[in-house]
Every structure is written in structure tokens, then in C-alpha cells.
Design a protein around this motif. Structure first.
Motif, PDB file in Angstrom:
ATOM      1  N   SER A   1      56.810  74.923  24.054  1.00 56.55           N
ATOM      2  CA  SER A   1      55.364  74.958  23.803  1.00 56.55           C
ATOM      3  C   SER A   1      54.805  76.320  24.178  1.00 56.55           C
ATOM      4  O   SER A   1      55.353  77.006  25.043  1.00 56.55           O
ATOM      5  CB  SER A   1      54.637  73.861  24.592  1.00 56.55           C
TER       6      SER A   1
ATOM      7  N   GLU B   1      50.826  77.984  24.844  1.00 59.30           N
ATOM      8  CA  GLU B   1      49.370  77.876  24.900  1.00 59.30           C
ATOM      9  C   GLU B   1      48.816  79.291  25.049  1.00 59.30           C
ATOM     10  O   GLU B   1      49.316  80.070  25.859  1.00 59.30           O
ATOM     11  CB  GLU B   1      48.963  77.015  26.100  1.00 59.30           C
ATOM     12  N   HIS B   2      47.808  79.622  24.270  1.00 54.42           N
ATOM     13  CA  HIS B   2      47.235  80.971  24.295  1.00 54.42           C
ATOM     14  C   HIS B   2      45.897  80.994  25.030  1.00 54.42           C
ATOM     15  O   HIS B   2      45.174  80.001  25.057  1.00 54.42           O
ATOM     16  CB  HIS B   2      47.029  81.481  22.863  1.00 54.42           C
TER      17      HIS B   2
ATOM     18  N   SER C   1      42.126  81.696  25.360  1.00 55.97           N
ATOM     19  CA  SER C   1      41.033  81.679  24.389  1.00 55.97           C
ATOM     20  C   SER C   1      39.993  82.729  24.762  1.00 55.97           C
ATOM     21  O   SER C   1      40.065  83.355  25.828  1.00 55.97           O
ATOM     22  CB  SER C   1      40.404  80.290  24.289  1.00 55.97           C
TER      23      SER C   1
ATOM     24  N   LYS D   1      49.001  82.118  27.626  1.00 53.77           N
ATOM     25  CA  LYS D   1      48.463  81.526  28.859  1.00 53.77           C
ATOM     26  C   LYS D   1      49.573  80.804  29.625  1.00 53.77           C
ATOM     27  O   LYS D   1      49.665  80.891  30.838  1.00 53.77           O
ATOM     28  CB  LYS D   1      47.340  80.556  28.515  1.00 53.77           C
TER      29      LYS D   1
END
Length: 132
Positions: free
Chosen positions: A33, A35-36, A38, A49
Motif C-alpha cells: 500500500s 498513502e500520499h 495531501s 506519507k
């Protein structure tokens, strides 16, 4: 009691490039996975992130730090890989050493069939071993 120990790789801007590179180098690697950050969060927008990826049975966490640090990776902590064949070891060595730095070239050092130690283009240190 420790439940789980996972290597954590902190980058400043290249986490996703590094992860994609590692997944392309190792045949049994995958991204679990990503997650970036924002727009309104602490990190630079669209950088990593938190990411989870694995090489074989070993999981890793990576991120692009929102804080600028005066340090980076060091070879005093490295990722040790037992390769299954000379061909695999040579392929991994060629890929990881491109744009990086060879600390110990790929050869017989006496303690394994063949061994190499390199820092890749992202600064992560790898020991590549071909056991007896």
C-alpha cells in the motif's frame, strides 16, 4: 514483548521511486500500500506519507519525511539479502549498484561463495550474499 519488527526507510522525496525500483529488482517483491501526503498535511503534496512493501517475506515501511534532516542512510545499517543463485545475485547487484556506490565488489571474500556490499542510488545500503 515485541510484536513485530519492520525496517523503516525514511526518504526526503524519492520514497515512491525507490519502492518502485526495489519491486522491479526483486522478483518476489510487491507494494502492499502507498498513502500520499495531501495538500493540507505536513508533507509535500503527493509524496509518500506511508508505504508498505515487501521483498520475499520481509516487510518494509517507507515514507518521505516532512521534516528536513541533516542525515540520511548509512551503511552501518544495511539490508542483507541471501541470493539463491549467481545469476540472481549478479542481476540484483547490477541493478542496485547502477548510480550507486560499491563498498565491496561482487566476488569471493572467503566467508561466502560470493558477496557484495553497495549503497544504491537512493543511499540505502545492501549486502548481497550467495551462501555456501
Amino acid at each position: 514483548m515485541v510484536q513485530e519488527v519492520t525496517p523503516f526507510l525514511m526518504f526526503e522525496k524519492d520514497a515512491e521511486k525507490a519502492i518502485n525500483f526495489y519491486v522491479s529488482v526483486f522478483k518476489d517483491a510487491k507494494i502492499e500500500s502507498i498513502e500520499h501526503w495531501s495538500k493540507d498535511e505536513a508533507g509535500k503534496e503527493n509524496t509518500v506519507k506511508r508505504a508498505y512493501f515487501s521483498i520475499g517475506n520481509q516487510g518494509f515501511i517507507a515514507l518521505d519525511s516532512p521534516v528536513k534532516h541533516d542525515f540520511s542512510f548509512t551503511p552501518s545499517l544495511s539490508i542483507f539479502v541471501d541470493c539463491s543463485s549467481e545469476e540472481e545475485q549478479s542481476n540484483v547487484f547490477d541493478a542496485l549498484s547502477e548510480g550507486g556506490e560499491t563498498l565491496m565488489p561482487l566476488r569471493d571474500w572467503g566467508f561466502s561463495k560470493r558477496f557484495a556490499w553497495i549503497n544504491d542510488r537512493f543511499g540505502v545500503s545492501w549486502q548481497l550474499n550467495l551462501p555456501f
